[in-house]
Design a protein around this motif. Structure first.
Motif, PDB file in Angstrom:
ATOM      1  N   ALA A   2       0.832  -1.212   0.000  1.00  0.00           N
ATOM      2  CA  ALA A   2       0.000   0.000   0.000  1.00  0.00           C
ATOM      3  C   ALA A   2       0.867   1.262   0.000  1.00  0.00           C
ATOM      4  O   ALA A   2       0.579   2.223  -0.725  1.00  0.00           O
ATOM      5  CB  ALA A   2      -0.926  -0.002   1.212  1.00  0.00           C
ATOM      6  N   VAL A   3       1.926   1.260   0.788  1.00  0.00           N
ATOM      7  CA  VAL A   3       2.842   2.411   0.829  1.00  0.00           C
ATOM      8  C   VAL A   3       3.561   2.539  -0.510  1.00  0.00           C
ATOM      9  O   VAL A   3       3.727   3.650  -1.032  1.00  0.00           O
ATOM     10  CB  VAL A   3       3.848   2.276   2.000  1.00  0.00           C
ATOM     11  N   PHE A   4       3.958   1.419  -1.087  1.00  0.00           N
ATOM     12  CA  PHE A   4       4.611   1.428  -2.397  1.00  0.00           C
ATOM     13  C   PHE A   4       3.703   2.071  -3.450  1.00  0.00           C
ATOM     14  O   PHE A   4       4.140   2.935  -4.216  1.00  0.00           O
ATOM     15  CB  PHE A   4       4.980  -0.004  -2.802  1.00  0.00           C
ATOM     16  N   GLU A   5       2.444   1.681  -3.470  1.00  0.00           N
ATOM     17  CA  GLU A   5       1.483   2.247  -4.424  1.00  0.00           C
ATOM     18  C   GLU A   5       1.290   3.746  -4.190  1.00  0.00           C
ATOM     19  O   GLU A   5       1.270   4.531  -5.140  1.00  0.00           O
ATOM     20  CB  GLU A   5       0.128   1.529  -4.333  1.00  0.00           C
ATOM     21  N   MET A   6       1.163   4.134  -2.923  1.00  0.00           N
ATOM     22  CA  MET A   6       0.948   5.541  -2.594  1.00  0.00           C
ATOM     23  C   MET A   6       2.128   6.405  -3.047  1.00  0.00           C
ATOM     24  O   MET A   6       1.952   7.454  -3.673  1.00  0.00           O
ATOM     25  CB  MET A   6       0.747   5.703  -1.079  1.00  0.00           C
ATOM     26  N   ILE A   7       3.341   5.943  -2.774  1.00  0.00           N
ATOM     27  CA  ILE A   7       4.541   6.713  -3.118  1.00  0.00           C
ATOM     28  C   ILE A   7       4.721   6.779  -4.637  1.00  0.00           C
ATOM     29  O   ILE A   7       5.066   7.832  -5.173  1.00  0.00           O
ATOM     30  CB  ILE A   7       5.787   6.119  -2.430  1.00  0.00           C
ATOM     31  N   THR A   8       4.480   5.680  -5.353  1.00  0.00           N
ATOM     32  CA  THR A   8       4.633   5.729  -6.811  1.00  0.00           C
ATOM     33  C   THR A   8       3.595   6.659  -7.441  1.00  0.00           C
ATOM     34  O   THR A   8       3.901   7.360  -8.404  1.00  0.00           O
ATOM     35  CB  THR A   8       4.565   4.329  -7.454  1.00  0.00           C
ATOM     36  N   GLU A   9       2.393   6.712  -6.887  1.00  0.00           N
ATOM     37  CA  GLU A   9       1.387   7.651  -7.392  1.00  0.00           C
ATOM     38  C   GLU A   9       1.819   9.099  -7.135  1.00  0.00           C
ATOM     39  O   GLU A   9       1.646   9.965  -7.990  1.00  0.00           O
ATOM     40  CB  GLU A   9       0.019   7.385  -6.758  1.00  0.00           C
ATOM     41  N   GLN A  10       2.382   9.363  -5.971  1.00  0.00           N
ATOM     42  CA  GLN A  10       2.887  10.711  -5.667  1.00  0.00           C
ATOM     43  C   GLN A  10       4.014  11.094  -6.621  1.00  0.00           C
ATOM     44  O   GLN A  10       4.081  12.230  -7.088  1.00  0.00           O
ATOM     45  CB  GLN A  10       3.380  10.795  -4.221  1.00  0.00           C
ATOM     46  N   LEU A  11       4.898  10.143  -6.904  1.00  0.00           N
ATOM     47  CA  LEU A  11       6.006  10.420  -7.826  1.00  0.00           C
ATOM     48  C   LEU A  11       5.498  10.712  -9.236  1.00  0.00           C
ATOM     49  O   LEU A  11       6.056  11.573  -9.921  1.00  0.00           O
ATOM     50  CB  LEU A  11       6.981   9.245  -7.867  1.00  0.00           C
TER      51      LEU A  11
END
Length: 163
Positions: free
Chosen positions: A85-94
């Motif tokens: 979930a954190v991985f998905e959130m950070i890649t979306e922010q990037l």
């Protein structure tokens, strides 16, 4: 004031490595948010910066607790972990960050100018396309392992510190 630069030749090898490195630094900063809150309340400051050649860790504040904050950062770096979930959130922010850079003419012009002047530089378009093609959790895990195995460290400590 403590500043350490963790340099790795791995980062500039491909656009994917740069994106993985940005993802890694953002997840590390996210993971440190809650445990480092007490340090922030105690007027200790830290900053993690994804530099072109490595991770810059900057810590400043009163010297008697500064080593504890620095040790906390190093512990989270050495035992790096993340959830999907954190991985998905950070890649979306990037994705949003990269896109915002691409739609501003002045930042895009600066990126193109540096691409022309610097040998071996990857453009923001390359990074954005890599991110849009998708990253895997496994690729991030293997990148972080390789990054930690190929590090060179430069450091600076200034102020009222004992040896």
């Amino acid at each position: 004031y403590v500043r350490f630069h963790l340099i790795s030749p791995l980062i500039q090898q491909s656009a994917e490595n740069i994106v993985l490195f940005d993802t890694f630094v953002n997840i590390l900063a996210h993971n440190l948010g809650e445990p480092a809150y007490e340090a922030d309340v105690a007027q200790l400051e830290y900053k993690l910066v994804a530099g072109e050649h490595g991770l810059v860790i900057r810590v400043k504040g009163f010297n008697h607790k500064l080593p504890l904050l620095f040790q906390l950062i190093i512990d989270y770096l050495s035992d790096f972990s993340f959830t999907p979930a954190v991985f998905e959130m950070i890649t979306e922010q990037l994705k949003k960050t990269y896109f915002n850079i691409l739609i501003k003419p002045e930042t895009l012009a600066k990126d193109v100018r540096l691409l022309i002047l610097e040998h071996g530089r990857w453009s923001m378009i390359d990074k954005y396309q890599t991110l849009m093609n998708g990253l895997s959790i496994e690729s991030l895990s293997s990148f972080v392992k390789a990054f930690k195995s190929q590090l060179f460290v430069e450091g600076l400590v200034q102020g009222n510190f004992t040896s």
